[in-house]
Structure formats: C-alpha cells, structure tokens
Design an enzyme around this catalytic site. Structure first.
Site, PDB file in Angstrom:
ATOM      1  N   THR A 121       0.825  -1.214   0.000  1.00 37.18           N
ATOM      2  CA  THR A 121       0.000   0.000   0.000  1.00 37.18           C
ATOM      3  C   THR A 121       0.853   1.255   0.000  1.00 37.18           C
ATOM      4  OG1 THR A 121      -1.478   1.268   1.441  1.00 37.18           O
ATOM      5  CG2 THR A 121      -0.112  -0.347   2.522  1.00 37.18           C
ATOM      6  N   ASP A 122       0.279   2.339  -0.504  1.00 39.35           N
ATOM      7  CA  ASP A 122       0.983   3.629  -0.449  1.00 39.35           C
ATOM      8  C   ASP A 122       1.123   4.145   0.985  1.00 39.35           C
ATOM      9  OD1 ASP A 122      -1.689   4.318  -0.038  1.00 39.35           O
ATOM     10  OD2 ASP A 122      -1.799   5.756  -1.681  1.00 39.35           O
ATOM     11  N   GLU A 123       0.333   3.570   1.912  1.00 38.21           N
ATOM     12  CA  GLU A 123       0.366   4.059   3.300  1.00 38.21           C
ATOM     13  C   GLU A 123       1.704   3.827   3.988  1.00 38.21           C
ATOM     14  OE1 GLU A 123      -2.858   3.201   5.847  1.00 38.21           O
ATOM     15  OE2 GLU A 123      -4.341   3.296   4.254  1.00 38.21           O
ATOM     16  N   TYR A 148      -1.895  -0.727  11.199  1.00 37.26           N
ATOM     17  CA  TYR A 148      -2.028  -1.388   9.890  1.00 37.26           C
ATOM     18  C   TYR A 148      -0.851  -1.067   8.982  1.00 37.26           C
ATOM     19  CZ  TYR A 148      -3.298  -1.705   4.956  1.00 37.26           C
ATOM     20  OH  TYR A 148      -3.262  -1.940   3.605  1.00 37.26           O
ATOM     21  N   LYS A 152       2.234  -3.388   7.306  1.00 29.52           N
ATOM     22  CA  LYS A 152       2.462  -3.528   5.854  1.00 29.52           C
ATOM     23  C   LYS A 152       3.892  -3.106   5.512  1.00 29.52           C
ATOM     24  CE  LYS A 152       0.072  -4.642   3.010  1.00 29.52           C
ATOM     25  NZ  LYS A 152      -0.294  -5.974   2.454  1.00 29.52           N
ATOM     26  N   ASN A 177      -5.660   4.004  -2.901  1.00 32.17           N
ATOM     27  CA  ASN A 177      -6.995   3.530  -2.488  1.00 32.17           C
ATOM     28  C   ASN A 177      -7.800   2.968  -3.656  1.00 32.17           C
ATOM     29  OD1 ASN A 177      -6.221   5.409  -0.288  1.00 32.17           O
ATOM     30  ND2 ASN A 177      -8.247   4.840   0.467  1.00 32.17           N
ATOM     31  N   PRO A 190     -18.016   2.095   0.045  1.00 31.42           N
ATOM     32  CA  PRO A 190     -19.200   1.233   0.209  1.00 31.42           C
ATOM     33  C   PRO A 190     -20.010   1.550   1.463  1.00 31.42           C
ATOM     34  CG  PRO A 190     -17.159  -0.060   0.272  1.00 31.42           C
ATOM     35  CD  PRO A 190     -16.773   1.330  -0.070  1.00 31.42           C
ATOM     36  N   GLN A 192     -20.647   4.523   2.659  1.00 31.79           N
ATOM     37  CA  GLN A 192     -21.542   5.658   2.379  1.00 31.79           C
ATOM     38  C   GLN A 192     -22.633   5.268   1.380  1.00 31.79           C
ATOM     39  OE1 GLN A 192     -20.730   7.312   4.702  1.00 31.79           O
ATOM     40  NE2 GLN A 192     -18.527   7.026   4.877  1.00 31.79           N
ATOM     41  N   LEU A 204     -18.708  11.487   7.709  1.00 33.00           N
ATOM     42  CA  LEU A 204     -17.412  12.015   7.284  1.00 33.00           C
ATOM     43  C   LEU A 204     -16.536  12.215   8.523  1.00 33.00           C
ATOM     44  CD1 LEU A 204     -16.398  12.786   4.492  1.00 33.00           C
ATOM     45  CD2 LEU A 204     -17.455  15.025   4.803  1.00 33.00           C
ATOM     46  N   ASP A 270     -13.106  12.119  14.350  1.00 36.52           N
ATOM     47  CA  ASP A 270     -12.032  11.828  13.399  1.00 36.52           C
ATOM     48  C   ASP A 270     -11.275  10.555  13.809  1.00 36.52           C
ATOM     49  OD1 ASP A 270     -10.458  12.184  11.203  1.00 36.52           O
ATOM     50  OD2 ASP A 270      -9.600  14.094  11.821  1.00 36.52           O
TER      51      ASP A 270
HETATM   52  P1  NAD Z   1      -9.743  -7.254   2.430  1.00 38.53           P
HETATM   53  O1  NAD Z   1      -9.734  -7.028   3.903  1.00 38.53           O
HETATM   54  O2  NAD Z   1     -10.968  -6.947   1.653  1.00 38.53           O
HETATM   55  O3  NAD Z   1      -9.362  -8.776   2.108  1.00 38.53           O
HETATM   56  C1  NAD Z   1      -8.359  -9.453   2.789  1.00 38.53           C
HETATM   57  C2  NAD Z   1      -8.550 -10.941   2.528  1.00 38.53           C
HETATM   58  O4  NAD Z   1      -7.467 -11.642   3.190  1.00 38.53           O
HETATM   59  C3  NAD Z   1      -9.849 -11.509   3.069  1.00 38.53           C
HETATM   60  O5  NAD Z   1     -10.450 -12.355   2.113  1.00 38.53           O
HETATM   61  C4  NAD Z   1      -9.418 -12.307   4.293  1.00 38.53           C
HETATM   62  O6  NAD Z   1     -10.265 -13.406   4.591  1.00 38.53           O
HETATM   63  C5  NAD Z   1      -8.019 -12.749   3.889  1.00 38.53           C
HETATM   64  N1  NAD Z   1      -7.159 -13.039   5.046  1.00 38.53           N
HETATM   65  C6  NAD Z   1      -6.950 -12.257   6.139  1.00 38.53           C
HETATM   66  N2  NAD Z   1      -6.101 -12.867   6.994  1.00 38.53           N
HETATM   67  C7  NAD Z   1      -5.740 -14.043   6.406  1.00 38.53           C
HETATM   68  C8  NAD Z   1      -4.881 -15.099   6.781  1.00 38.53           C
HETATM   69  N3  NAD Z   1      -4.203 -15.073   7.960  1.00 38.53           N
HETATM   70  N4  NAD Z   1      -4.739 -16.149   5.952  1.00 38.53           N
HETATM   71  C9  NAD Z   1      -5.430 -16.186   4.756  1.00 38.53           C
HETATM   72  N5  NAD Z   1      -6.264 -15.222   4.366  1.00 38.53           N
HETATM   73  C10 NAD Z   1      -6.420 -14.149   5.173  1.00 38.53           C
HETATM   74  O7  NAD Z   1      -8.492  -6.437   1.888  1.00 38.53           O
HETATM   75  P2  NAD Z   1      -8.296  -5.664   0.503  1.00 38.53           P
HETATM   76  O8  NAD Z   1      -8.783  -4.276   0.653  1.00 38.53           O
HETATM   77  O9  NAD Z   1      -8.791  -6.528  -0.592  1.00 38.53           O
HETATM   78  O10 NAD Z   1      -6.687  -5.614   0.451  1.00 38.53           O
HETATM   79  C11 NAD Z   1      -5.953  -6.692  -0.124  1.00 38.53           C
HETATM   80  C12 NAD Z   1      -4.483  -6.344  -0.121  1.00 38.53           C
HETATM   81  O11 NAD Z   1      -4.282  -5.138  -0.850  1.00 38.53           O
HETATM   82  C13 NAD Z   1      -3.907  -6.085   1.269  1.00 38.53           C
HETATM   83  O12 NAD Z   1      -2.612  -6.613   1.320  1.00 38.53           O
HETATM   84  C14 NAD Z   1      -3.885  -4.556   1.388  1.00 38.53           C
HETATM   85  O13 NAD Z   1      -2.847  -4.130   2.249  1.00 38.53           O
HETATM   86  C15 NAD Z   1      -3.579  -4.194  -0.057  1.00 38.53           C
HETATM   87  N6  NAD Z   1      -4.037  -2.865  -0.492  1.00 38.53           N
HETATM   88  C16 NAD Z   1      -5.335  -2.489  -0.324  1.00 38.53           C
HETATM   89  C17 NAD Z   1      -5.773  -1.263  -0.821  1.00 38.53           C
HETATM   90  C18 NAD Z   1      -7.211  -0.822  -0.704  1.00 38.53           C
HETATM   91  O14 NAD Z   1      -7.557   0.279  -1.123  1.00 38.53           O
HETATM   92  N7  NAD Z   1      -8.126  -1.638  -0.179  1.00 38.53           N
HETATM   93  C19 NAD Z   1      -4.862  -0.418  -1.477  1.00 38.53           C
HETATM   94  C20 NAD Z   1      -3.514  -0.835  -1.612  1.00 38.53           C
HETATM   95  C21 NAD Z   1      -3.127  -2.067  -1.135  1.00 38.53           C
HETATM   96  O1  DAU Z   2      -4.139   3.885   0.521  1.00 46.65           O
HETATM   97  C1  DAU Z   2      -4.345   2.512   0.471  1.00 46.65           C
HETATM   98  C2  DAU Z   2      -5.179   2.068   1.666  1.00 46.65           C
HETATM   99  O2  DAU Z   2      -6.507   2.505   1.410  1.00 46.65           O
HETATM  100  C3  DAU Z   2      -5.123   0.565   1.896  1.00 46.65           C
HETATM  101  O3  DAU Z   2      -3.832   0.208   2.272  1.00 46.65           O
HETATM  102  C4  DAU Z   2      -6.109   0.140   2.998  1.00 46.65           C
HETATM  103  O4  DAU Z   2      -6.136  -1.265   3.104  1.00 46.65           O
HETATM  104  C5  DAU Z   2      -7.489   0.652   2.631  1.00 46.65           C
HETATM  105  O5  DAU Z   2      -8.408   0.347   3.670  1.00 46.65           O
HETATM  106  C6  DAU Z   2      -7.446   2.158   2.406  1.00 46.65           C
HETATM  107  O6  DAU Z   2      -7.128   2.859   3.636  1.00 46.65           O
HETATM  108  P1  DAU Z   2      -7.902   4.184   4.087  1.00 46.65           P
HETATM  109  O7  DAU Z   2      -7.803   4.287   5.557  1.00 46.65           O
HETATM  110  O8  DAU Z   2      -7.503   5.324   3.247  1.00 46.65           O
HETATM  111  O9  DAU Z   2      -9.399   3.755   3.615  1.00 46.65           O
HETATM  112  P2  DAU Z   2     -10.848   3.905   4.303  1.00 46.65           P
HETATM  113  O10 DAU Z   2     -11.824   3.407   3.301  1.00 46.65           O
HETATM  114  O11 DAU Z   2     -10.897   3.319   5.659  1.00 46.65           O
HETATM  115  O12 DAU Z   2     -11.000   5.494   4.435  1.00 46.65           O
HETATM  116  C7  DAU Z   2     -10.820   6.362   3.318  1.00 46.65           C
HETATM  117  C8  DAU Z   2     -10.901   7.799   3.825  1.00 46.65           C
HETATM  118  O13 DAU Z   2     -12.249   8.068   4.277  1.00 46.65           O
HETATM  119  C9  DAU Z   2     -10.024   8.086   5.040  1.00 46.65           C
HETATM  120  O14 DAU Z   2      -9.548   9.419   4.960  1.00 46.65           O
HETATM  121  C10 DAU Z   2     -10.975   7.938   6.231  1.00 46.65           C
HETATM  122  C11 DAU Z   2     -12.285   8.437   5.663  1.00 46.65           C
HETATM  123  N1  DAU Z   2     -13.529   7.844   6.220  1.00 46.65           N
HETATM  124  C12 DAU Z   2     -13.614   6.503   6.323  1.00 46.65           C
HETATM  125  C13 DAU Z   2     -14.782   5.910   6.762  1.00 46.65           C
HETATM  126  C14 DAU Z   2     -14.915   4.404   6.909  1.00 46.65           C
HETATM  127  C15 DAU Z   2     -14.605   8.681   6.508  1.00 46.65           C
HETATM  128  O15 DAU Z   2     -14.528   9.922   6.400  1.00 46.65           O
HETATM  129  N2  DAU Z   2     -15.767   8.095   6.930  1.00 46.65           N
HETATM  130  C16 DAU Z   2     -15.913   6.755   7.072  1.00 46.65           C
HETATM  131  O16 DAU Z   2     -17.014   6.288   7.450  1.00 46.65           O
END
Ligand code: NAD
Ligand code: DAU
Length: 332
Positions: A121-123, A148, A152, A177, A190, A192, A204, A270
C-alpha cells in the site's frame, strides 16, 4: 497454462484480481483465504470451478502453505488485515497475518524457488501535506502512521530482505486507495453508498479534508499482472491512476448520484492519527512496463460501483448492521 496461488483471493482486491485473471488469461488460480470477516466465498461464486479453486486456510499455517507452493508456478500475495480503524482497536491480528503470515509465505517461496509478488500500500510512506506538490515515488522513505500501515511496511521490508539474503524472486507493488465491486462495507465508499441505500446519513471523519488517490480495483489487477509478467526481481512499482479527491467531494458525489441533497451527511469523530493525503506517482510502472489505467473517469467508475451495491444487497447486507454498531460505539 500457468498455475497461480492467490492469497486473500476472497477479499475485495484479491477477488477482483481472480475475476481479472479468469477473464484475461488461461491461468488456473488456487485461492488461499482464511475467510475472516473480510473474506466472502460469494465473491468467487460466479467463476468456473475448473479455473478457480478455493482453499480455506491461514497463510501462517506453514504446512499448508508448503503443500500449496509445491504445486504452483507463481504466488500473488493479497491476504492481510486491511482496515486502519480495526488496527487502532485491536492491532494483534495485523501482526499475526501481515508480518508472520508474510514471513511464512516467504519461507515457502525460498524453499520452492517460486516467483512471488507482494501486494502493498501507499500508506507505508506516511502522508503528505494538502498543499505539497510532491507525490510518493519508489524512493520515498518509509514513514507509516497506523498499526495497519506499520505492519504492511514491515512485510515489505521482509520481502526485500528475502530477496537480498536468499535470492527469492520477488517484486513489490504499493497501490493507492481502490474502489469497485466486492469491497467490504466497513470501507469509506461502500459504507456511504450502503448508508444512503439504508436511509442513514453518510459519515465524514473530521472536516472531510483528507485526500485519497482513487483507482478502480480492475486497474490495480491489470497493473499486478503486468508486474508479474514484466517486473524485475527485487524491484518495487507504485500503482496509481491520478485520482486524488478529498473525502467531502466523494461523499457529495455519492449523494448527488443517488438522488440526495449534496449536504445530507454528518461529521463524526475523526480517526486517531488520520493520514492527511496520499498521492502516487506511477511514472515508473507506465514508462518501464508500459501499463496504463483503463478507468480514467472516476465519476463513471463510481456510478457503476453504486449500481453494483444496489444490485447486490444480498452480498453486503449480512455485514452492514454489525459494522454500523461497531462505528457507533466509537462515535463514528
Ligand atoms: P480485504 O480485507 O478486503 O481482504 C483481505 C482478505 O485476506 C480476506 O479475504 C481475508 O479473509 C483474507 N485473510 C486475512 N487474513 C488471512 C490469513 N491469515 N490467511 C489467509 N487469508 C487471510 O483487503 P483488501 O482491501 O482486498 O486488500 C488486499 C491487499 O491489498 C492487502 O494486502 C492490502 O494491504 C492491499 N491494499 C489495499 C488497498 C485498498 O484500497 N483496499 C490499497 C492498496 C493495497
Ligand atoms: O491507501 C491505500 C489504503 O486505502 C489501503 O492500504 C487500505 O487497506 C485501505 O483500507 C485504504 O485505507 P484508508 O484508511 O484510506 O481507507 P478507508 O476506506 O478506511 O477510508 C478512506 C478515507 O475516508 C479516510 O480518509 C478515512 C475516511 N472515512 C472513512 C470511513 C470508513 C470517513 O470519512 N468516513 C468513514 O465512514
């Protein structure tokens, strides 16, 4: 036909990747997924069983991992605990899966000499000021903020060490993201959309000024396939689609697209340590490996995502009340 092992393939981005692989290659996919609260076998249910097999298990189970690695050509590692808010509440599963789980996979990649792609992730780079012209690049120093993102970052460093010390054939990608179908209702977009469907006002965090760099999950998948096929061992590639938007703008767009007044949302407590802004410079991936995103129009992608949640209430409804009860207990 190539045999792929995809960890976390029943989660949001992992399942989008499996759909992408089935649609665009002849590969066979074995998914290894623990089916935690974030995993859902229904996300794979429409795929042909001769192309996709789901193995339910833990990436930290060394015996199972060893057996699965023996039988595949390459591994794409998505499995993780992925939600920042959960990591602030209970960090332990993040260490178990993101650190120990990744270590377990790397040991198997080393033993079986398997091509390994690590999804990150970019985080890991921390955050940027709102008015900073800079974007993250492959050389930005690591500076993660949350439990988190620190796990990572730790997993990325393990991959780099296994490349250098043991010659593991690994690549890493750090993406911004994602949005699209099959994303858990705990996440911002999702949450919202499903709030509006349920007649709940969107929430927010803080002032809503925080900026995220949105990319469609299918573009993330095409980038990962490109890196798997053309990426150089030991290298890192940043994935992004120039999609910077502040959270307030995204909520207003969702409300407008769903026929509600643009100000029909609430400000809530927040997030602790809330990262201000993420922004990706994906020049390297585009110029060296020739990748380009297909979904350049965020509003069209968001409209299709809203339609998907409208059409697939059976998929998300079982998780919705529990997620909202958890947020309510935190004033969010
Ligand atoms: P998610 O939480 O939707 O899915 C994670 C999956 O991993 C789930 O199916 C869960 O059951 C499985 N899992 C968790 N622990 C496990 C374990 N111990 N053994 C086997 N399976 C396990 O996550 P996501 O948003 O799809 O993210 C997937 C990957 O992408 C992560 O590595 C995350 O850091 C990275 N990523 C996510 C985003 C984003 O915007 N969501 C952006 C950049 C990178
Ligand atoms: O940047 C990549 C990351 O993006 C991934 O590594 C993470 O797995 C993924 O969950 C995501 O992290 P964020 O924390 O950015 O995503 P989230 O959807 O939780 O929140 C996005 C932004 O919205 C953040 O600034 C927090 C804000 N937020 C979130 C929720 C759930 C709200 O304002 N209201 C909310 O209800």
């Amino acid at each position: 036909m190539r045999k792929l092992l995809v960890t976390g393939g029943a989660g949001f981005i992992g399942s989008n990747f499996v759909h992408h692989v089935v649609a665009n290659t002849d590969d066979h996919v074995t998914v290894l997924d623990k089916l935690t609260y974030a995993g859902n076998r229904e996300s794979l249910a429409s795929l042909p069983t001769d192309r996709v097999e789901l193995v339910v298990g833990d990436i930290a189970d060394a015996e199972l991992v060893d057996r699965l690695f023996a039988d595949v050509d390459a591994v794409v590692h998505y499995a993780a605990e992925s939600h920042n808010d959960n990591s602030l509440h209970d960090p332990r599963p993040f260490l178990d899966t993101n650190i120990i789980g990744t270590y377990t996979l790397l040991e198997a990649a080393r033993k079986h000499d398997r091509r390994f792609h690590h999804i990150s992730t970019d985080e890991v780079y921390g955050d940027l000021e709102l008015d900073d012209p800079a974007r993250f690049t492959e050389t930005t120093p690591y500076n993660p903020s949350s439990p988190y993102s620190s796990t990572k970052a730790g997993s990325d460093l393990l991959v780099r060490a296994w490349v250098r010390s043991f010659g593991v054939r690994a690549t890493i990608s750090n993406c911004s993201n994602n949005y699209g179908p099959y994303q858990h209702v705990e996440k911002f977009i999702p949450r919202q959309i499903t709030n509006v469907i349920r007649g709940i006002r969107p929430k927010l965090y803080g002032k809503g000024e925080n900026v995220r760099d949105w990319i469609h999950a299918d573009d993330h998948s095409s980038a990962v396939l490109t890196i798997l096929e053309k990426g150089a061992t030991g290298e890192t590639y940043l994935i992004g689609a120039d999609g910077e938007k502040d959270n307030k703008t995204v909520v207003e767009l969702i409300l407008q697209m769903m026929g509600q007044p643009a100000d029909a949302y609430e400000h809530v407590t927040d997030r602790a340590g809330h990262d201000l802004r993420y922004a990706i410079d994906s020049t390297r991936l585009r110029t060296e490996l020739g990748w380009t995103p297909r979904y350049q129009d965020f509003e069209a992608g968001l409209a299709a995502t809203i339609e998907w949640y409208r059409d697939n209430e059976d998929w998300w409804a079982p998780a919705k009340d529990g997620v909202e009860a958890f947020y309510a207990s935190k004033g969010q």
